[in-house]
Enzyme design. Structure first.
Site, PDB file in Angstrom:
ATOM      1  N   ARG A  37       0.813  -1.196  -0.021  1.00 52.75           N
ATOM      2  CA  ARG A  37       0.027  -0.030  -0.099  1.00 52.75           C
ATOM      3  C   ARG A  37       0.692   1.170  -0.166  1.00 52.75           C
ATOM      4  NH1 ARG A  37      -5.305  -1.829   3.715  1.00 52.75           N
ATOM      5  NH2 ARG A  37      -6.242  -2.571   2.084  1.00 52.75           N
ATOM      6  N   GLY A 348      -9.539  -7.951   0.042  1.00 56.27           N
ATOM      7  CA  GLY A 348      -8.463  -8.225   0.541  1.00 56.27           C
ATOM      8  C   GLY A 348      -7.685  -9.475   0.300  1.00 56.27           C
TER       9      GLY A 348
HETATM   10  P1  ADP Z   1     -12.183 -11.111   0.184  1.00 58.67           P
HETATM   11  O1  ADP Z   1     -11.196 -10.568   1.202  1.00 58.67           O
HETATM   12  O2  ADP Z   1     -11.348 -11.362  -0.964  1.00 58.67           O
HETATM   13  O3  ADP Z   1     -13.359 -10.249   0.079  1.00 58.67           O
HETATM   14  P2  ADP Z   1     -13.498 -12.726   2.088  1.00 58.67           P
HETATM   15  O4  ADP Z   1     -12.929 -12.141   3.206  1.00 58.67           O
HETATM   16  O5  ADP Z   1     -14.938 -12.616   1.885  1.00 58.67           O
HETATM   17  O6  ADP Z   1     -12.475 -12.456   0.662  1.00 58.67           O
HETATM   18  O7  ADP Z   1     -13.161 -14.291   2.165  1.00 58.67           O
HETATM   19  C1  ADP Z   1     -11.940 -14.626   2.537  1.00 58.67           C
HETATM   20  C2  ADP Z   1     -11.971 -16.120   3.431  1.00 58.67           C
HETATM   21  O8  ADP Z   1     -12.937 -16.968   3.164  1.00 58.67           O
HETATM   22  C3  ADP Z   1     -10.628 -16.506   3.618  1.00 58.67           C
HETATM   23  O9  ADP Z   1     -10.204 -16.263   5.046  1.00 58.67           O
HETATM   24  C4  ADP Z   1     -11.164 -17.867   3.507  1.00 58.67           C
HETATM   25  O10 ADP Z   1     -10.347 -19.084   4.384  1.00 58.67           O
HETATM   26  C5  ADP Z   1     -12.554 -18.299   3.583  1.00 58.67           C
HETATM   27  N1  ADP Z   1     -13.350 -19.291   3.277  1.00 58.67           N
HETATM   28  C6  ADP Z   1     -13.197 -19.559   1.615  1.00 58.67           C
HETATM   29  N2  ADP Z   1     -14.011 -20.763   1.420  1.00 58.67           N
HETATM   30  C7  ADP Z   1     -14.291 -21.036   2.661  1.00 58.67           C
HETATM   31  C8  ADP Z   1     -14.834 -22.226   2.979  1.00 58.67           C
HETATM   32  N3  ADP Z   1     -15.405 -23.167   2.510  1.00 58.67           N
HETATM   33  N4  ADP Z   1     -15.302 -22.689   4.280  1.00 58.67           N
HETATM   34  C9  ADP Z   1     -14.541 -21.744   5.108  1.00 58.67           C
HETATM   35  N5  ADP Z   1     -14.096 -20.470   4.967  1.00 58.67           N
HETATM   36  C10 ADP Z   1     -13.698 -20.314   3.739  1.00 58.67           C
HETATM   37 MG    MG Z   2     -11.771 -10.490   3.546  1.00 53.40          MG
END
Ligand code: ADP
Ligand code: MG
Length: 397
Positions: A37, A348
């Site tokens: 960043r 993120g």
């Molecule tokens: P981003 O930050 O890209 O928007 P999110 O914060 O919504 O994404 O999601 C990320 C989290 O989702 C990760 O920590 C990952 O471990 C979790 N995750 C993904 N698939 C699963 C699953 N099947 N069961 C539990 N957690 C999950």
């Molecule tokens: Mg996230």
């Protein structure tokens, strides 16, 4: 099209410019652990410095809840920023007040001063007008380059822009150009990919993307709730009961556009080294939980991306933090990177997954802002952007 004034519309020379940057960086043992960043702010800062601007930088860091938390001081950032800029960066252990005023009046063209964490004051998040006025006081102009905070109407992202002539920095402009152009007139086939932990966070995103995309691929924890809505039993998987009805409604209305996993990698426990195996989605038995998409799904999802003209991806396909459940996310990142169309990754954790796979350079745009890019994907107006001067405003900033 980006319709706000930017730093190209101002003359920085000799002017005191308050720049809101996003230095909400991870720290470890009192040093910056990841300076992505900080690096992202350099083009804006160099542009202003090369043209004789006098820079006062402000940012939040973490969640100090309106109190001084020494571990969340921006002081380590000053050092790292100084290395990246190749010039000294002065640090002020406060963000408002008489000392800051004094320090700023001692600055000359090309100087940089970094203020302390704005969230050491509760007034920051409350967008308190007096606090915003104190923050704005030493400056003549405001530049917002903190895309990652643009979805918040706080004193340093919104309040100061009501007081000072306010324009966008390059990072803000770039983020909004990519996301804005992509969503205003999307090229087709437009394939959206959604994953991550919780569907409740992202229902708005699902609904907004469905109005534009030709296909929506859903993986990660989010897919579980959709699979449950289709009647599958999912063992110990993360399923949001409260969202099943919404998922059903979405499937009824747009089922043809949505692709769900056909197989998943299940684990015994939510842990890195737990026992795991691949099963079809109708064979997730009690005691097991879905933690990644399986190889057949990777294949189908990758094929669906083949001729995409535009891909927007938010949310990992599985618990990518654990190597046993990271293959779906890694393989999809690879498929997105190979796409010849425009590819945009927001969120993120998704951005971290792409970086981890070493594929950032092969994606058209990896957004630096998690929450902000999500709200943008929901079709919401970002307050920190709305408040900036319009391109055709008559004010000469
Ligand atoms: P981003 O930050 O890209 O928007 P999110 O914060 O919504 O994404 O999601 C990320 C989290 O989702 C990760 O920590 C990952 O471990 C979790 N995750 C993904 N698939 C699963 C699953 N099947 N069961 C539990 N957690 C999950
Ligand atoms: Mg996230």
């Amino acid at each position: 099209m980006f319709t706000k004034k930017t730093i190209k519309d101002i003359d920085p020379r000799g002017r005191k410019i308050l720049v809101r940057v996003d230095y909400n960086v991870p720290l470890k043992d009192g040093a910056v652990a990841d300076d992505t960043r900080i690096q992202a702010s350099i083009p804006t800062l160099n542009y202003l410095l090369d043209r004789g601007g006098i820079l006062i930088l402000c940012s939040h860091l973490g969640r100090p809840k309106g109190e001084v938390v020494p571990e969340l001081s921006l002081r380590p950032v000053a050092e790292q920023l100084s290395n990246l800029l190749g010039r000294p960066v002065e640090f002020q252990p406060d963000c408002v007040g008489i000392e800051v005023q004094g320090a700023v009046s001692a600055l000359s063209e090309g100087d940089v001063l970094l203020l302390e964490n704005t969230r050491f004051y509760a007034e920051e998040k409350a967008n308190d007008p007096d606090f915003a006025a104190r923050l704005a006081a030493p400056a003549e102009l405001f530049v917002n380059d903190a895309f990652g905070s643009a979805h918040r109407a706080h004193a340093s992202t919104f309040g100061v822009a009501e007081i000072l002539p306010a324009v966008a920095g390059f990072l803000m402009e770039k983020e909004l150009e990519y996301l804005g152009d992509a969503l205003e007139e999307p090229s087709h086939p437009f394939i959206a990919i959604l994953g991550g932990a919780k569907i409740s966070d992202k229902i708005g995103v699902v609904e907004h993307l469905l109005t534009m995309a030709d296909r929506l691929l859903i993986g990660g924890g989010m897919a579980n709730t959709f699979l449950a809505a289709k009647g599958y039993a999912l063992g110990e998987s993360l399923v949001e009961e409260d969202s099943i009805d919404t998922a059903k409604k979405i499937l009824q209305e747009s089922g043809d556009e949505i692709l769900l996993p056909s197989d998943v990698v299940v684990g015994k426990a939510f842990a890195a080294n737990t026992e795991h195996k691949v099963v079809p989605v109708d064979e997730v038995t009690e005691g097991w939980r879905a933690m990644d998409i399986g190889p057949a799904t990777i294949q189908t999802f990758s094929e669906a991306l083949d001729d995409a003209a535009l891909i927007v991806w938010n949310g990992p396909m599985g618990v990518f933090e654990f190597p046993s459940f990271s293959e779906g996310t890694r393989a999809l990142a690879q498929a997105v990177a190979e796409c010849e169309g425009v590819s945009i990754v927001g969120g993120g954790d998704s951005a971290a997954a792409v970086r981890q796979a070493g594929l950032s350079d092969k994606i058209s745009h990896v957004s630096t802002g998690g929450g902000a890019s999500l709200e943008f994907l929901e079709g919401k107006m970002l307050p920190g952007v709305a408040v900036l001067l319009d391109k055709d405003a008559e004010i000469e900033p």
